[in-house]
Scaffold this active site. Structure first.
Site, PDB file in Angstrom:
ATOM      1  N   ASP A 214     -11.335   2.694   0.279  1.00  0.00           N
ATOM      2  CA  ASP A 214     -10.711   3.630  -0.659  1.00  0.00           C
ATOM      3  C   ASP A 214     -11.656   3.794  -1.845  1.00  0.00           C
ATOM      4  O   ASP A 214     -11.840   2.873  -2.641  1.00  0.00           O
ATOM      5  CB  ASP A 214      -9.365   3.081  -1.128  1.00  0.00           C
ATOM      6  CG  ASP A 214      -8.604   4.052  -2.025  1.00  0.00           C
ATOM      7  OD1 ASP A 214      -9.198   5.076  -2.436  1.00  0.00           O
ATOM      8  OD2 ASP A 214      -7.429   3.784  -2.314  1.00  0.00           O
ATOM      9  N   HIS A 318       0.171   9.173   1.075  1.00  0.00           N
ATOM     10  CA  HIS A 318      -0.250   8.091   0.194  1.00  0.00           C
ATOM     11  C   HIS A 318       0.970   7.333  -0.310  1.00  0.00           C
ATOM     12  O   HIS A 318       1.895   7.924  -0.869  1.00  0.00           O
ATOM     13  CB  HIS A 318      -1.023   8.656  -1.003  1.00  0.00           C
ATOM     14  CG  HIS A 318      -1.247   7.664  -2.102  1.00  0.00           C
ATOM     15  ND1 HIS A 318      -0.508   7.668  -3.266  1.00  0.00           N
ATOM     16  CD2 HIS A 318      -2.105   6.630  -2.196  1.00  0.00           C
ATOM     17  CE1 HIS A 318      -0.924   6.681  -4.051  1.00  0.00           C
ATOM     18  NE2 HIS A 318      -1.892   6.032  -3.428  1.00  0.00           N
ATOM     19  N   GLU A 338       1.227   4.117   5.205  1.00  0.00           N
ATOM     20  CA  GLU A 338       0.525   3.219   4.301  1.00  0.00           C
ATOM     21  C   GLU A 338       1.512   2.317   3.572  1.00  0.00           C
ATOM     22  O   GLU A 338       2.585   2.756   3.159  1.00  0.00           O
ATOM     23  CB  GLU A 338      -0.273   4.012   3.260  1.00  0.00           C
ATOM     24  CG  GLU A 338      -0.981   3.133   2.233  1.00  0.00           C
ATOM     25  CD  GLU A 338      -1.762   3.904   1.187  1.00  0.00           C
ATOM     26  OE1 GLU A 338      -2.673   3.311   0.582  1.00  0.00           O
ATOM     27  OE2 GLU A 338      -1.456   5.091   0.965  1.00  0.00           O
TER      28      GLU A 338
END
Length: 392
Positions: A214, A318, A338
């Protein structure tokens, strides 16, 4: 079926965790020398809080119907977003039927377009929209995933985002996404440290466990391309949000030049169907990652997902806990989800929005059955004080 009209809209703020998950105490992995666009300045390199990542705090939106039923949602935005909700957006809900979701969204977005379009304003719209979906689920006595068309799988499968992918594997997750700790300003030594960390984690987790980086908007195209090729040796599954979210051309070139088999992902800080249309039409990525609390809410995420589905692009939202879980379980082009490891050392599974929400579900052994309780299935913790800075 006639629904009670909306009586009142209220906006609150809260500090310390909650939806503003960067608002953590000292020593948390999420604030430990993570590469950012501000890493070019040494004084802002060690801590993201040093340049203000946590200044806004959490926004809580409540929508009360005439029969006393309350829908609520949380996102980021704090006091500025609360002002927008109370002083501008509330007028498009009060006195209206709560099932007018499309019309309400349209009026909120286009009435604020001259000063909004993305960022803080769309965060506020997202919070209102999610609270409206929660209210509708409660009025109908159904979970939000029923309103979205119903589940297409029995349970969700998760990868974990945190500083310890090796521990995530032991906890049953299918992969681990690491924060990139060093950006271009730290030169070749920083690049070497990034690759060494990846190599160490690969040794710990073995060949088949997913590892991802990330990059949090911190890189330039040259650095991102070099990083991708160096990381390919260690089986990096994807490189995430490597560039500025406005650099569609850079993402297009990164995807074209990434090693074969490595995925390019982005979209956490993108908003609305128009922003994601740019990413999709310019072939910028393999996976889009809208945050349902930031992209325009559930109403807009449905449209974004349809655009992606038509192009064969996966939608892996996300974070955003229950707000994304109810969506992911209903979509074939969202095959996994996630989970943000919010324990300070990323060594155990704790609720993402703690301490603000009660009954917030968490995966067990990397899996989760989405609750069938009405709305999003969570309640506000009465022990967490809320502040309402504005009224209307």
């Amino acid at each position: 079926m006639a629904f009670p009209l909306i009586r009142h809209v209220r906006a609150f703020v809260v500090r310390g965790g909650g939806a503003d998950y960067h608002d953590q105490g000292e020593g948390h992995w999420i604030d430990d020398h993570i590469a950012t666009p501000m890493s070019r300045y040494p004084e802002y390199r060690q801590s993201r809080q040093s340049f203000g990542i946590n200044v806004l705090g959490t926004l809580v939106v409540e929508i009360e119907a005439m029969d006393g039923t309350i829908g609520f949602a949380v996102t980021t935005g704090g006091e500025p977003a609360a002002y927008i909700v109370e002083k501008h957006l509330a007028r498009f809900l009060e006195g209206r039927a709560p099932n007018e979701i499309e019309k309400i969204w349209d009026q909120m977005y286009f009435s604020t377009q001259y000063y909004g379009r993305k960022g803080l304003v769309v965060n506020a719209i997202s919070g209102v929209d999610l609270a409206l979906w929660d209210l509708m689920g409660k009025l109908r006595g159904e979970p939000v995933h029923h309103l979205l068309g119903g589940a297409v799988r029995d349970e969700l499968t998760f990868y974990a985002t945190g500083a310890r992918p090796d521990l995530a594997k032991s906890l049953g997750f299918i992969g681990g996404k690491m924060p990139l700790h060093h950006g271009p300003a730290e030169g070749e030594e920083g690049m070497r440290k990034n690759i060494e960390e990846l190599a160490t984690m690969r040794d710990r987790v073995g060949e088949d466990f997913w590892l991802m980086f990330d990059c949090w908007m911190s890189l330039d195209l040259n650095y991102a391309t070099r990083l991708a090729h160096k990381a390919h040796e260690y089986g990096l599954k994807w490189i995430e949000e490597a560039l500025s979210p406005d650099d569609y051309w850079g993402y297009r070139d990164l995807k074209a030049n990434a090693p074969k088999g490595m995925l390019v992902t982005t979209g956490e800080h993108e908003a609305t169907r128009w922003g994601f249309r740019m990413l999709l039409e310019m072939d910028c990525c393999d996976i889009i990652q809208p945050d349902v609390g930031w992209c325009g809410g559930m109403t807009e995420l449905i449209k974004i997902s349809a655009l992606a589905d038509a192009r064969g692009v996966m939608v892996i939202p996300h974070g955003s806990s229950v707000y994304s879980y109810h969506f992911v379980v209903t979509r074939h082009n969202s095959p996994f989800a996630e989970f943000l490891m919010m324990a300070p050392k990323a060594d155990k599974v704790v609720p993402m929005f703690q301490p603000l929400l009660m009954r917030e579900p968490v995966p067990v052994n990397g899996r989760l059955k989405v609750p069938d309780t009405p709305g999003f299935g969570v309640t506000l913790n009465p022990d967490v004080p809320l502040h309402r800075p504005y009224t209307h």
